[in-house]
Write a protein that holds these residues in place. Structure first.
Motif, short mmCIF file in Angstrom:
data_model
loop_
_atom_site.label_atom_id
_atom_site.label_comp_id
_atom_site.label_asym_id
_atom_site.label_seq_id
_atom_site.Cartn_x
_atom_site.Cartn_y
_atom_site.Cartn_z
N ASP A 1 -5.39 8.07 -5.34
CA ASP A 1 -5.61 7.41 -4.05
C ASP A 1 -5.34 8.42 -2.92
OD1 ASP A 1 -6.15 5.48 -2.15
OD2 ASP A 1 -4.17 4.54 -2.25
N TYR B 1 -1.68 8.78 -1.67
CA TYR B 1 -0.88 7.55 -1.60
C TYR B 1 -0.36 7.17 -2.99
CZ TYR B 1 -1.83 7.08 3.34
OH TYR B 1 -1.88 7.32 4.69
N HIS C 1 5.06 1.93 -3.91
CA HIS C 1 4.64 2.33 -5.25
C HIS C 1 4.71 3.84 -5.38
CE1 HIS C 1 1.20 1.65 -2.49
NE2 HIS C 1 0.92 2.90 -2.80
N PHE D 1 -7.19 -3.19 -4.80
CA PHE D 1 -8.34 -2.35 -5.17
C PHE D 1 -9.22 -2.98 -6.25
CE2 PHE D 1 -5.84 1.62 -3.65
CZ PHE D 1 -6.33 1.43 -2.36
N PHE E 1 -1.86 -2.01 -5.97
CA PHE E 1 -3.03 -1.17 -5.68
C PHE E 1 -3.62 -0.70 -7.02
CE2 PHE E 1 -0.64 -1.74 -1.90
CZ PHE E 1 -1.62 -1.94 -0.94
N ARG F 1 5.76 6.87 9.15
CA ARG F 1 4.87 5.70 9.12
C ARG F 1 5.04 5.17 7.70
NH1 ARG F 1 0.50 4.58 5.39
NH2 ARG F 1 -1.08 3.35 6.47
N ASP G 1 4.14 3.06 4.63
CA ASP G 1 2.95 2.49 4.01
C ASP G 1 3.20 1.05 3.52
OD1 ASP G 1 0.23 3.29 2.94
OD2 ASP G 1 1.17 2.70 1.04
N VAL G 2 2.24 0.21 3.68
CA VAL G 2 2.24 -1.20 3.24
C VAL G 2 3.63 -1.84 3.21
CG1 VAL G 2 0.02 -1.11 2.07
CG2 VAL G 2 2.05 -0.67 0.73
N GLU H 1 3.26 0.02 8.59
CA GLU H 1 1.88 -0.43 8.36
C GLU H 1 1.93 -1.87 7.86
OE1 GLU H 1 -2.20 0.26 5.81
OE2 GLU H 1 -0.23 0.40 4.87
N HIS I 1 -7.49 5.76 8.58
CA HIS I 1 -8.23 6.27 7.42
C HIS I 1 -8.66 5.15 6.46
CE1 HIS I 1 -4.16 5.58 6.23
NE2 HIS I 1 -4.49 5.72 4.96
N ASP I 2 -8.40 3.90 6.81
CA ASP I 2 -8.77 2.78 5.94
C ASP I 2 -9.87 1.92 6.53
OD1 ASP I 2 -6.78 3.39 4.03
OD2 ASP I 2 -5.26 2.31 5.19
N ARG J 1 -13.84 3.88 1.71
CA ARG J 1 -13.26 4.38 2.95
C ARG J 1 -13.65 5.83 3.21
NH1 ARG J 1 -7.33 2.69 1.11
NH2 ARG J 1 -8.24 3.66 -0.76
C1 GLC Z 1 -2.14 1.90 2.73
C2 GLC Z 1 -2.86 3.19 3.02
C3 GLC Z 1 -4.09 3.26 2.16
C4 GLC Z 1 -3.63 3.24 0.72
C5 GLC Z 1 -2.78 2.02 0.43
C6 GLC Z 1 -2.06 2.15 -0.87
O1 GLC Z 1 -2.88 0.79 3.11
O2 GLC Z 1 -3.16 3.28 4.38
O3 GLC Z 1 -4.85 4.40 2.41
O4 GLC Z 1 -4.75 3.25 -0.13
O5 GLC Z 1 -1.78 1.86 1.39
O6 GLC Z 1 -1.04 3.12 -0.79
#
Ligand code: GLC
Length: 535
Positions: free
Chosen positions: A64, A67, A107, A149, A168, A202, A204-205, A267, A328-329, A391
């Protein structure tokens, strides 16, 4: 006077997101890297931004694209070395800017030594570091939770006879944040980077980090339509945004508070009322839970005005607002609203009350680039091929100049570059007085110089079918009127109020700059102005 007269750097900064794989290649392998970013710092300094947020740069199998982290305290060779990172950090600081890293706590990669140990046996001391579960009584996955995903969120492990959960990819197993050992280890990772001097994270999720302790089934989403991502078939009420996640957020914040002036950005894709909870009841949560309203609000003045009002109204006392227009998403702003409106969008983002986050390339109006199916890289695109969810289009290499591969690399880039790069690139726009890039730069400068535009009050003036207008002010200091024509037709801003006379500071049409106006302001289609009001 505004209460907050001496804001911290992140309370009046402008954040710029770099997707490192696509910014600048220094060793000609077709992939961007840290040395590449170093070579472009002058540009960012020239642009006037204050803080750079880097998408993940840690060792990763890149399922990913970073990520999926296999080591949280090193640098992936694709991007360079720790020495390169140290150079980058000190160069950023030398130029008076800040560096924010991406922290991915929900994760790890399935190749992380923690997960390898966890899956080695049910007795492994790391077993409880991830989310393992027996099959449902009738067999099959423990519950109906889905992966963002595509497909089930549960993956069967033959060797130990249990399922593990992954919100994910299956190569991104979710950590078990209810486990204090996981918490302590992850917090030490934050300290590792904070000790080096990074200025924040930042995260993530953030809203995914804790799951329902009883693993209850998610309810069906009655609003699901076939063109939506398969994840949207269910409402993730038990797999995300659990009340206990806030305890983790507060603990994370306390780690940052061990250091002076660090920022924690979350995020979080949630409705505004839920989002606000992440500030914490005593502003002890995320400093900036990302506000993604502008990523999806229909580009209509009344709806935008309503979104701003909703956000302004929901902010907790002392909570710092922020606005995001691309990442980026999500599809690029230029492709979402059309290139004619990109200047108006820039003016909106940079004159709202709230820290703006710019996505690399949006400052030159880069578009989503169509990627032929056999070149698709993004797992979200590959896993749901019929839904146009890849993306990749918003992650294409930065367009620096008209030379080979837009100056990004001398080798074939990992993603194709927009065919328009000979016309649309940084060099060309720098030289063009009328360019979007120069408008961004002017807006950034004015925002930086004028506290009213930065931290001043937001007062809506009018929103109709064509335009939106508002005032930004610090009482007793300066006042600005912003009028944005979101339509392609001429617009006449009329007022009888004497107080709305002044001088146009910035216009999407530079010819109007310096004009003194009173009464009516005539705007072309797709035009916006920022006017300094007479006192
Ligand atoms: C967040 C990131 C994204 C990534 C996902 C899983 O949403 O911005 O790019 O795929 O987390 O880590």
């Amino acid at each position: 006077m505004s209460k907050n007269i001496n804001p911290l750097w992140w309370q009046n900064g402008i954040i710029y997101q770099i997707y490192p794989r696509s910014y600048q290649d220094s060793n000609n392998d077709g992939l961007g890297d840290l040395q590449g970013i170093i070579s472009r710092l002058e540009y960012l300094h020239w642009l006037g931004i204050n803080a750079i947020w880097l998408s993940p740069i840690y060792p990763s199998p890149m399922k990913d694209f970073g990520y999926d982290i296999s080591n949280y305290t090193d640098i992936d060779p694709v991007f360079g070395t720790m020495a390169d990172f140290d150079l980058l950090l000190s160069a950023v600081h030398r130029m008076g800017m800040k560096l924010i890293l991406d922290f991915v706590p929900n994760h790890t990669s399935d190749q992380h030594p923690w997960f390898l140990a966890s899956k080695s046996s049910k007795e492994s001391p790391k077993r409880e570091w991830y989310i393992w579960h027996d099959p449902a009584p009738e067999g099959g996955p423990p519950n109906n939770w889905l992966s963002v995903f595509g497909g089930s969120g549960w993956e069967w492990d033959e060797h130990t006879g249990q399922y593990y959960y992954h919100g994910f990819l299956k190569e991104q197993p979710d950590l078990n944040w209810r486990n204090p050992e996981v918490q302590e280890n992850m917090f030490n990772i934050l300290r590792f980077w904070l000790d080096k001097g990074v200025d924040g994270f930042r995260v993530d999720v953030m809203w995914h980090m804790i799951k329902d302790a009883q693993f209850r089934d998610n309810p069906i989403n009655p609003g699901y339509r076939a063109e939506m991502p398969t994840y949207d078939r269910l409402l993730p009420v038990y797999s995300t945004d659990q009340p206990e996640v806030l305890d983790i957020v507060f603990k994370m914040r306390r780690v940052l508070d061990e250091y002076p002036e660090r920022v924690m950005i979350g995020e979080i894709y949630l409705p505004i009322q839920r989002l606000m909870i992440y500030y914490g009841d005593k502003n002890n949560g995320a400093h900036l839970p990302f506000n993604f309203l502008l990523l999806s609000v229909p580009w209509e003045p009344i709806k935008i005005a309503a979104a701003i009002a909703e956000y302004e109204g929901a902010l907790p006392p002392g909570g710092s607002p922020n606005w995001v227009m691309g990442n980026h998403d999500r599809p690029r702003i230029s492709s979402r609203i059309g290139s004619g409106q990109t200047k108006v969008a820039a003016m909106l983002l940079l004159t709202l009350r709230g820290i703006p986050t710019l996505y690399y390339g949006d400052e030159i109006g880069m578009r989503d680039v169509p990627i032929p199916f056999d070149e698709v890289q993004d797992p979200q695109g590959l896993n749901m091929p019929d839904k146009n969810l890849s993306r990749d289009p918003c992650r294409t290499p930065m367009q620096w100049n008209a030379e080979m591969n837009a100056g990004f690399s001398e080798s074939k880039p990992w993603l194709r570059i927009d065919k328009n790069y000979t016309l649309n690139n940084v060099d060309r726009q720098k030289a063009d007085h009328y360019s979007l890039l120069n408008l961004y730069r002017k807006l950034i400068r004015l925002r930086t110089e004028e506290p009213a535009l930065n931290i001043g009050r937001y007062i809506q003036v009018c929103a109709d079918d064509q335009a939106i207008s508002y005032i930004r002010e610090i009482e007793g200091s300066s006042r600005f009127l912003v009028v944005l024509n979101l339509s392609h037709r001429p617009y006449y801003f009329k007022t009888t109020q004497k107080t709305l006379s002044g001088r146009i500071e910035i216009s999407t049409l530079p010819e109007m700059e310096g004009m003194i106006t009173q009464g009516t302001i005539e705007l072309d289609g797709d035009q916006g102005v920022v006017m300094r009001l007479d006192q």
